[in-house]
Design an enzyme around this catalytic site. Sequence first.
Site, short mmCIF file in Angstrom:
data_model
loop_
_atom_site.label_atom_id
_atom_site.label_comp_id
_atom_site.label_asym_id
_atom_site.label_seq_id
_atom_site.Cartn_x
_atom_site.Cartn_y
_atom_site.Cartn_z
N GLU A 1 1.00 5.73 0.64
CA GLU A 1 0.36 6.99 1.02
C GLU A 1 1.01 8.08 0.17
OE1 GLU A 1 -2.09 6.67 2.91
OE2 GLU A 1 -1.67 4.72 3.84
N ASP B 1 0.86 -1.18 0.00
CA ASP B 1 0.00 0.00 0.00
C ASP B 1 0.90 1.23 0.00
OD1 ASP B 1 -2.60 1.25 0.10
OD2 ASP B 1 -2.12 1.85 2.15
N TYR C 1 -1.35 3.46 11.74
CA TYR C 1 -2.50 3.44 10.83
C TYR C 1 -2.08 2.94 9.46
CZ TYR C 1 -5.89 5.31 7.47
OH TYR C 1 -6.77 5.44 6.44
N ASP D 1 -2.73 -1.09 6.94
CA ASP D 1 -3.26 -1.33 5.60
C ASP D 1 -2.67 -2.58 4.95
OD1 ASP D 1 -4.91 0.83 5.73
OD2 ASP D 1 -3.63 2.17 4.57
N ASP E 1 -1.95 3.05 -6.47
CA ASP E 1 -0.66 2.52 -6.01
C ASP E 1 0.16 2.02 -7.19
OD1 ASP E 1 -1.43 2.80 -3.20
OD2 ASP E 1 -2.76 1.10 -3.57
#
Length: 400
Positions: free
Chosen positions: A31, A29, A154, A158, A88
């Site tokens: 960000e 994943d 957090y 994921d 992604d």
Amino acid sequence: MKIHELITTTEPLAELCERLAKHEFVCVDTEFMRENTYWPELCLVQIGNEEEAAAIDPLADGIDLTPLWDLLCENEDILKVFHAGGQDVEIVYNFTGKTPQPIFDTQIAMMAISQSEQIGYANLVESWLGLTIDKGARFTDWSRRPLTDRQIEYAIGDVTHLATIFPRILKKLIKTGRGAWLDAEMERLADPANYANDADIAWHRIRSPGRNAQVLGRLKALAAWRESEAQHKNIPRGRIMRDETLADIASHPPKKQPDLTKVRGLSNAWKDNDIGKRLMKVLDKAEPLSKEEMPEKPKRGAPLGKEGALVADLLKLLLKIRAREIDVASRLLTKADEMEALAAGVRDLKILDGWRYEVFGKDALELVEGRLAFAVKDGRLLMTHIDDLHAGMVETQAAE
């Protein structure tokens, strides 16, 4: 599961990737921030499997992400697992010119084993693990440093939850025998052509204003120009000009730069600024679209009319019934425009080929051609063949 400290240097990244390369799958994943830029800014990468997981800081000074890209794009022995992974994969492509291979997307997979159209990650985790994800860090500014422990926790979640869920989804897919249904969807997700920033084909993303070669030629030229402007300034293409405005100019080109003020969506400044001058030069040089580049005519049968529209509505009802019966997302089977085409007489359609034909298309075709009907039994709406319906009526009459 072992959770590593935030990786900020190349050596621990290389060691992690070497260990992950020994397993069958890896969950990934990212960000990123892209609200104010053309190119998404990669701010964090999360990666892991059932045994270990870590977050990688691509903004750390001196870090070399080559071990990560090699793991994702060069090692085809490992399955790369994402959830709603389109953006992604785009980021990986922007860095490497390649896409992760092979690939598996749990959001897409859920459509084959449930009626979930686009299930979010939080709902996925809750439905499979009974856990509630803290969404407080979801809208954080991932580019700011230092990252807090809460942000990192957090972000890693994921992939840690996904590493637990994926084998269960895979097991259910194997049990239902629907894995082959997803092959085309996964191939489409991993197709590099979906992520190439080729200015010459940028116009394909814009709703075409008809099939006039001159209009489409201007649309192609304008879209390529906007792409170049946005890339050079590193701002979203919509900040240069919205799609609707660009299509409007292609259809109704202004004769002189001052006329740009009459175009909806452009400010008065365009009448004499430099970007307006560049736009006018593009319009002046635009050539009609070549025959080879002209889009195919849409597949259409006879005009639907009122009766055809009713048939299309019946097909949509049939789709709901079948999706409920086999517990699959209706979007995986077909879409509204394809059912309208079937109702209009078109037969060269995806739902009339392969597994879609067996699961839904065969019944859809029989409904259109009058061999299938709806019936209500015990308060449930069902499908029944006309011959079976007639046979049932005969048996009832004989019994009376």
